[in-house]
Design a protein around this motif. Structure first.
Motif, PDB file in Angstrom:
ATOM      1  N   MET A 241      42.263  31.827   7.167  1.00  0.00           N
ATOM      2  CA  MET A 241      42.392  32.785   6.068  1.00  0.00           C
ATOM      3  C   MET A 241      41.383  33.913   6.198  1.00  0.00           C
ATOM      4  SD  MET A 241      42.949  30.079   2.921  1.00  0.00           S
ATOM      5  CE  MET A 241      42.674  31.296   1.619  1.00  0.00           C
ATOM      6  N   LEU A 242      40.136  33.574   6.519  1.00  0.00           N
ATOM      7  CA  LEU A 242      39.116  34.613   6.650  1.00  0.00           C
ATOM      8  C   LEU A 242      39.376  35.481   7.877  1.00  0.00           C
ATOM      9  CD1 LEU A 242      36.561  35.941   5.645  1.00  0.00           C
ATOM     10  CD2 LEU A 242      35.220  34.205   6.862  1.00  0.00           C
ATOM     11  N   VAL A 243      39.766  34.876   8.971  1.00  0.00           N
ATOM     12  CA  VAL A 243      40.088  35.645  10.177  1.00  0.00           C
ATOM     13  C   VAL A 243      41.222  36.618   9.891  1.00  0.00           C
ATOM     14  CG1 VAL A 243      41.118  35.479  12.479  1.00  0.00           C
ATOM     15  CG2 VAL A 243      39.194  34.007  11.866  1.00  0.00           C
ATOM     16  N   ASP A 244      42.202  36.181   9.121  1.00  0.00           N
ATOM     17  CA  ASP A 244      43.336  37.052   8.795  1.00  0.00           C
ATOM     18  C   ASP A 244      42.875  38.282   8.022  1.00  0.00           C
ATOM     19  OD1 ASP A 244      46.294  37.574   8.489  1.00  0.00           O
ATOM     20  OD2 ASP A 244      45.735  37.382   6.390  1.00  0.00           O
ATOM     21  N   VAL A 245      42.027  38.087   7.006  1.00  0.00           N
ATOM     22  CA  VAL A 245      41.539  39.228   6.221  1.00  0.00           C
ATOM     23  C   VAL A 245      40.711  40.157   7.096  1.00  0.00           C
ATOM     24  CG1 VAL A 245      39.988  39.917   4.354  1.00  0.00           C
ATOM     25  CG2 VAL A 245      41.608  38.055   3.999  1.00  0.00           C
ATOM     26  N   LEU A 246      39.826  39.597   7.902  1.00  0.00           N
ATOM     27  CA  LEU A 246      38.970  40.427   8.754  1.00  0.00           C
ATOM     28  C   LEU A 246      39.788  41.168   9.810  1.00  0.00           C
ATOM     29  CD1 LEU A 246      35.914  38.044   9.239  1.00  0.00           C
ATOM     30  CD2 LEU A 246      36.009  40.115   7.836  1.00  0.00           C
TER      31      LEU A 246
END
Length: 269
Positions: A241-246
């Motif tokens: 999820m964090l990788v997707d936002v970044l």
């Protein structure tokens, strides 16, 4: 304030606003910031933590001062957290460095190609950020990770000035958590962007576009849950999820992975 005799002292509530306004660049801003003692509760807490220390760090000398943002002065992407952790940034002197939240964040930044390594253990560990500046709306470690509204507002001039200095290159920002989202938007308003009212609500994956003005370029704001252990251990925020936002933020900022070059400056931690 010094009753008209000169600039406010570092323990005066007017110190952040005065020094932020009179700083000519990020280095000068950071120098003034690290001397700030404007919030008595935060000063007492950061110094108490440094005096008592955690057993695992009992032989280390804690930073125990306000923690500046770090990253290149021409960053296209800002990642905005909450505040330094008592035994993380307050110990190491660098945002998100030396704690579990930072381990999660920098591993994600590395996976996206925006950091030279997945770990951040201490200043001078060789970490470089590519086109990214990591900062926070509150620069001192707060008790229970909960700054008061007054402490947030007292600290706001530092973030506003930092964003204004980054403005020529800044194209996107990621707010890590609701506190960051709620603090970032008024700071952007003070820095010269036109922020809509009512302010959009925070949510993971939320996205907001601040339209370009005569003074400021278009800016994209994205929301993500904060990489706190409470969120990562429960699965509320996963690594993917964090990788997707970044990844989306990097694309909006015009950044590419380090393997192909970012076209932006670098910053050693």
């Amino acid at each position: 304030m010094n009753a008209g005799t000169g600039p406010p002292t570092s323990d005066d509530g007017g110190y952040p606003g005065y020094c932020a306004e009179h700083s000519g660049g990020l280095d000068e801003l950071d120098t003034h910031l690290t001397r700030c003692r404007a919030c008595p509760r935060l000063v007492a807490w950061r110094e108490e933590v440094a005096a008592t220390r955690r057993r695992a760090f009992r032989d280390e000398e804690y930073w125990a001062r306000p923690v500046p943002g770090f990253g290149p002065p021409d960053a296209a992407l800002a990642v905005v957290g909450l505040a330094p952790a008592a035994h993380g940034g307050n110990r190491t002197g660098r945002m998100f460095t030396g704690d579990a939240s930072g381990d999660f964040l920098f591993a994600a930044l590395h996976a996206v190609g925006l950091a030279s390594q997945p770990e951040a253990t201490h200043r001078g560990d060789g970490l470089e950020l590519y086109g990214v500046r990591v900062t926070a709306p509150v620069h001192c470690a707060p008790p229970q990770n909960k700054p008061t509204p007054t402490e947030r507002d007292t600290c706001r001039p530092w973030l506003s000035a930092e964003l204004a200095l980054l403005a020529p290159s800044l194209r996107a920002a990621v707010a890590l958590g609701a506190f960051s989202w709620q603090a970032l938007l008024p700071a952007l308003g003070s820095a010269g962007w036109r922020v809509p009212r009512p302010r959009p609500a925070f949510g993971h994956g939320a996205q907001l576009t601040l339209q370009a003005t005569d003074e400021r370029p278009e800016l994209r704001i994205l929301g993500s849950y904060h990489p706190s252990q409470q969120n990562t251990f429960t699965g509320r925020l996963t690594f993917a999820m964090l990788v997707d936002v970044l990844t989306r933020a990097a694309e909006l900022a015009g950044l590419r992975s380090q393997g192909t070059g970012t076209g932006q400056g670098r910053s050693a931690g």
